[in-house]
Design a protein around this motif. Structure first.
Motif, PDB file in Angstrom:
ATOM      1  N   TYR A  17       0.823  -1.205   0.000  1.00  0.00           N
ATOM      2  CA  TYR A  17       0.000   0.000   0.000  1.00  0.00           C
ATOM      3  C   TYR A  17       0.863   1.264   0.000  1.00  0.00           C
ATOM      4  N   ALA A  18       2.032   1.178   0.588  1.00  0.00           N
ATOM      5  CA  ALA A  18       2.935   2.331   0.595  1.00  0.00           C
ATOM      6  C   ALA A  18       3.470   2.615  -0.807  1.00  0.00           C
ATOM      7  N   LEU A  19       3.700   1.566  -1.598  1.00  0.00           N
ATOM      8  CA  LEU A  19       4.216   1.753  -2.960  1.00  0.00           C
ATOM      9  C   LEU A  19       3.202   2.450  -3.860  1.00  0.00           C
ATOM     10  N   THR A  20       1.912   2.372  -3.527  1.00  0.00           N
ATOM     11  CA  THR A  20       0.891   3.028  -4.357  1.00  0.00           C
ATOM     12  C   THR A  20       0.952   4.547  -4.242  1.00  0.00           C
ATOM     13  N   TYR A  21       1.745   5.070  -3.328  1.00  0.00           N
ATOM     14  CA  TYR A  21       1.930   6.520  -3.221  1.00  0.00           C
ATOM     15  C   TYR A  21       2.811   7.046  -4.354  1.00  0.00           C
TER      16      TYR A  21
END
Length: 123
Positions: A17-21
């Motif tokens: 989910y952090a990579l979707t930033y």
């Protein structure tokens, strides 16, 4: 704090989910990147080791996607081209109106901005 492609990833989120930033990475491509970097999907960004961060950087370089600055530039150039050839979509972009056929008599607030009250005429 982990910084990839010029983006600070949020601290206490799962890595997928952090990579979707990062602009251009959705959840599916984030999971593919994690799998290619051989990192557990349960790990959080705070718990990443330096080796795992390096593996993520390498996986992001190897993937054949336009990300962050390149993608923003690509989209901006496409919109600029539409404006220059003076097509219908270009005119809609220029006037900050919905481009893909949505109605504007009501709604379209996110594109047109907040309501501006027009004073009534005096008789």
């Amino acid at each position: 704090m982990v910084r990839l492609l010029g983006v600070d990833l949020p601290r206490n989120k799962r890595i997928a989910y952090a990579l979707t930033y990062i602009h251009g990475i959705g959840l599916t491509s984030a999971q593919k990147i994690i799998k290619s970097a051989d990192i557990s999907s349960e790990i959080r960004t705070d718990d990443l080791t330096t080796e795992q961060t390096v593996a993520l950087r390498q996986a992001l370089e190897e993937i054949d996607l336009k990300l962050e600055g390149d993608l923003r530039r690509f989209n901006g150039l496409n919109i600029k081209r539409l404006n220059e050839i003076n097509c219908h979509r270009g005119k809609r972009h220029r006037n900050s109106l919905p481009v893909r056929g949505q109605r504007t008599r009501t709604n379209a607030r996110s594109r047109r901005g907040s309501k501006k009250t027009v004073t009534g005429k005096k008789k």
